[in-house]
Scaffold this motif. Structure first.
Motif, PDB file in Angstrom:
ATOM      1  N   ASP A 323       0.827  -1.211   0.000  1.00 18.25           N
ATOM      2  CA  ASP A 323       0.000   0.000   0.000  1.00 18.25           C
ATOM      3  C   ASP A 323       0.861   1.261   0.000  1.00 18.25           C
ATOM      4  O   ASP A 323       0.546   2.245  -0.679  1.00 18.25           O
ATOM      5  N   GLY A 324       1.971   1.233   0.756  1.00 13.58           N
ATOM      6  CA  GLY A 324       2.854   2.400   0.801  1.00 13.58           C
ATOM      7  C   GLY A 324       3.431   2.745  -0.554  1.00 13.58           C
ATOM      8  O   GLY A 324       3.543   3.918  -0.927  1.00 13.58           O
ATOM      9  N   MET A 325       3.784   1.712  -1.344  1.00 13.33           N
ATOM     10  CA  MET A 325       4.343   1.948  -2.677  1.00 13.33           C
ATOM     11  C   MET A 325       3.300   2.549  -3.605  1.00 13.33           C
ATOM     12  O   MET A 325       3.592   3.480  -4.366  1.00 13.33           O
ATOM     13  N   HIS A 326       2.090   2.028  -3.566  1.00 13.77           N
ATOM     14  CA  HIS A 326       1.045   2.578  -4.432  1.00 13.77           C
ATOM     15  C   HIS A 326       0.712   4.018  -4.047  1.00 13.77           C
ATOM     16  O   HIS A 326       0.468   4.857  -4.931  1.00 13.77           O
ATOM     17  N   LEU A 327       0.710   4.309  -2.756  1.00 12.95           N
ATOM     18  CA  LEU A 327       0.456   5.690  -2.332  1.00 12.95           C
ATOM     19  C   LEU A 327       1.597   6.613  -2.758  1.00 12.95           C
ATOM     20  O   LEU A 327       1.367   7.751  -3.182  1.00 12.95           O
ATOM     21  N   ALA A 328       2.839   6.116  -2.676  1.00  9.45           N
ATOM     22  CA  ALA A 328       3.984   6.912  -3.128  1.00  9.45           C
ATOM     23  C   ALA A 328       3.903   7.165  -4.633  1.00  9.45           C
ATOM     24  O   ALA A 328       4.207   8.270  -5.109  1.00  9.45           O
ATOM     25  N   ALA A 329       3.464   6.157  -5.395  1.00  9.31           N
ATOM     26  CA  ALA A 329       3.315   6.328  -6.844  1.00  9.31           C
ATOM     27  C   ALA A 329       2.245   7.363  -7.160  1.00  9.31           C
ATOM     28  O   ALA A 329       2.413   8.192  -8.070  1.00  9.31           O
ATOM     29  N   LEU A 330       1.154   7.335  -6.410  1.00  9.68           N
ATOM     30  CA  LEU A 330       0.106   8.341  -6.612  1.00  9.68           C
ATOM     31  C   LEU A 330       0.627   9.737  -6.299  1.00  9.68           C
ATOM     32  O   LEU A 330       0.299  10.707  -6.993  1.00  9.68           O
ATOM     33  N   ALA A 331       1.459   9.848  -5.261  1.00  7.12           N
ATOM     34  CA  ALA A 331       2.031  11.152  -4.905  1.00  7.12           C
ATOM     35  C   ALA A 331       2.941  11.671  -6.011  1.00  7.12           C
ATOM     36  O   ALA A 331       2.920  12.863  -6.350  1.00  7.12           O
ATOM     37  N   ALA A 342       7.760  18.637  -4.300  1.00 12.42           N
ATOM     38  CA  ALA A 342       6.533  18.450  -5.080  1.00 12.42           C
ATOM     39  C   ALA A 342       5.874  17.116  -4.742  1.00 12.42           C
ATOM     40  O   ALA A 342       4.645  17.032  -4.619  1.00 12.42           O
ATOM     41  N   VAL A 343       6.685  16.064  -4.561  1.00 17.31           N
ATOM     42  CA  VAL A 343       6.135  14.760  -4.193  1.00 17.31           C
ATOM     43  C   VAL A 343       5.517  14.826  -2.799  1.00 17.31           C
ATOM     44  O   VAL A 343       4.448  14.251  -2.546  1.00 17.31           O
ATOM     45  N   ARG A 344       6.171  15.542  -1.907  1.00 14.19           N
ATOM     46  CA  ARG A 344       5.603  15.730  -0.559  1.00 14.19           C
ATOM     47  C   ARG A 344       4.211  16.335  -0.646  1.00 14.19           C
ATOM     48  O   ARG A 344       3.263  15.863   0.004  1.00 14.19           O
ATOM     49  N   GLU A 345       4.060  17.369  -1.462  1.00  6.82           N
ATOM     50  CA  GLU A 345       2.741  17.975  -1.648  1.00  6.82           C
ATOM     51  C   GLU A 345       1.788  17.000  -2.342  1.00  6.82           C
ATOM     52  O   GLU A 345       0.575  17.024  -2.096  1.00  6.82           O
ATOM     53  N   GLY A 346       2.355  16.124  -3.176  1.00  2.00           N
ATOM     54  CA  GLY A 346       1.547  15.130  -3.871  1.00  2.00           C
ATOM     55  C   GLY A 346       0.835  14.180  -2.918  1.00  2.00           C
ATOM     56  O   GLY A 346      -0.298  13.749  -3.187  1.00  2.00           O
TER      57      GLY A 346
END
Length: 394
Positions: A323-331, A342-346
């Motif tokens: 789940d963490g990887m998919h959330l990171a990909a969405l970000a 920018a990813v942090r804001e994502g």
């Protein structure tokens, strides 16, 4: 001599070809995801589980075309051996040399606590898929680059008390805690949870991760009238607590954080390992959601040794990392780049994700960097070397 018109045509062709070449290069340029975790030693199973969860998620992402216009995602791993100093060296290498877009941590809170300040300083998002120390995400940094899909000590501690009261009718629990940052985090959380209920611990005892006998500490807790034990320690230390209880002949309920799930607990602790009840965030046993069925099928296909839920262990490492990887990909997708800020804001822009553990709805905000809550925990124990939800025998 080449005419002006011909030179113009040639220049235009070169420009077009260069553009195609640059586009191809950008598409071929992978997006690196870093992982610093224990890949050797007593907790190597935890690192393996995290690796598998990340790998299955990355396979899914790449099968759908990757990220940012076709860039493939690549996992780059380093072994921290459960050592904070080695974890810091590994994190620096992944940040500065490998240029990872997101850095994942591992099992050990002390290692993650050592890495987070570097991630914040270098503005690289850090995702915690296991280590539960409260201070990992609540680290005081502004901006804060640490996120987590895992248990959180201060929430788990309330759950441990509630579970001990409900299951074992405990009124005077004692604490046996590993003497490091993780133990300190849980001491604060457990004392606070007890205070909320108007209770005090029978005693608070510490032990070193290398101790092979904790009978003296346990004897003091027994003499103080402890009717249950709150245990915090990873595989090796927790197994020594169980073996010390055996030597004492003291059968007291042991309510544990999830440290025993990280490796060879039943092998090291012996037959009474089954009496330890510990928290988990996911189980592959029982009826699964469509996502759960998909993940189990992918794990079986990718890892021939996995025949069923028995072999997906520790389950939390796989599930949290997936789940963490998919959330990171969405970000990253929301950011439209791999730029750290920018990813942090994502992460804050994620609306909804139907994950393995649950469906996440706006899981992160500037004040909340933990995606899981107390409603996402299950209690488990070892039955025949399998991690099963308490009350499930097969």
């Amino acid at each position: 001599m080449i005419s002006f018109k011909r030179r113009t045509i040639i220049a235009a062709c070169i420009a077009v070809l260069s553009g195609v070449s640059m586009t191809s290069a950008q598409a071929a340029d992978t997006i690196k995801i870093g992982l610093v975790t224990a890949l050797s030693g007593q907790s190597a199973q935890a690192g393996e589980a995290i690796t598998r969860g990340l790998s299955v998620a990355i396979d899914e992402i790449n099968a759908k075309g990757g990220l940012l216009g076709g860039r493939k995602v690549e996992l780059v791993s380093r072994d921290d051996e459960g050592n904070p100093a080695k974890g810091v060296v590994a994190a620096r290498e992944l940040i500065f040399k490998e240029k990872v877009a997101v850095l994942f941590g591992g099992l050990d809170t002390p290692v993650s606590m050592a890495i987070v300040p570097i991630a914040n300083q270098e503005k690289v998002p850090f995702m915690g898929p296991w280590a539960a120390g409260t201070g990992i995400t609540k680290n005081g940094a502004n901006p804060n680059f640490a996120f987590r899909v895992s248990a959180v000590d201060e929430i788990v501690d309330k759950g441990m008390l509630a579970y001990a009261q409900k299951t074992f009718k405990s009124a005077k629990p004692g604490m046996i805690l590993v003497n490091n940052a993780w133990g300190e985090s849980n001491e604060k959380g457990l004392v606070a949870a007890l205070n909320e209920k108007g209770m005090k611990p029978a005693g608070i005892e510490k032990f070193e991760g290398s101790d092979v006998d904790v009978v003296p500490q346990l004897s003091r807790l027994k003499a103080a009238g402890a009717d249950a034990l709150f245990m915090v320690g990873n595989v090796g230390p927790s197994s020594q607590v169980v073996k010390s209880l055996d030597r004492m002949g003291w059968r007291v309920p042991a309510v544990s954080h999830w440290g025993p799930a990280g490796g060879r607990f039943t092998e090291l602790a012996g037959p009474n390992a089954k009496h330890v009840h510990f928290v988990q965030t996911y189980s592959f046993f029982g009826k699964q959601s469509p996502v759960g069925e998909k993940v189990i099928a992918a794990l079986k296909a990718k890892y021939p040794a996995i025949k069923g839920p028995d072999d997906i262990t520790p389950a939390v490492g796989v599930a949290n990392a997936y789940d963490g990887m998919h959330l990171a990909a969405l970000a990253i997708a929301k950011a439209g780049s791999t730029n750290g800020p920018a990813v942090r804001e994502g992460f804050y822009k994620i609306d909804r994700y139907e994950g393995l553990i649950k469906t996440y709805v706006q899981p992160f905000s500037p004040t909340v960097h933990d995606a899981l809550s107390e409603n996402d925990y299950v209690w488990a124990q070892f039955i025949d070397n399998r991690i099963l939800p308490v009350g499930v025998s097969n």
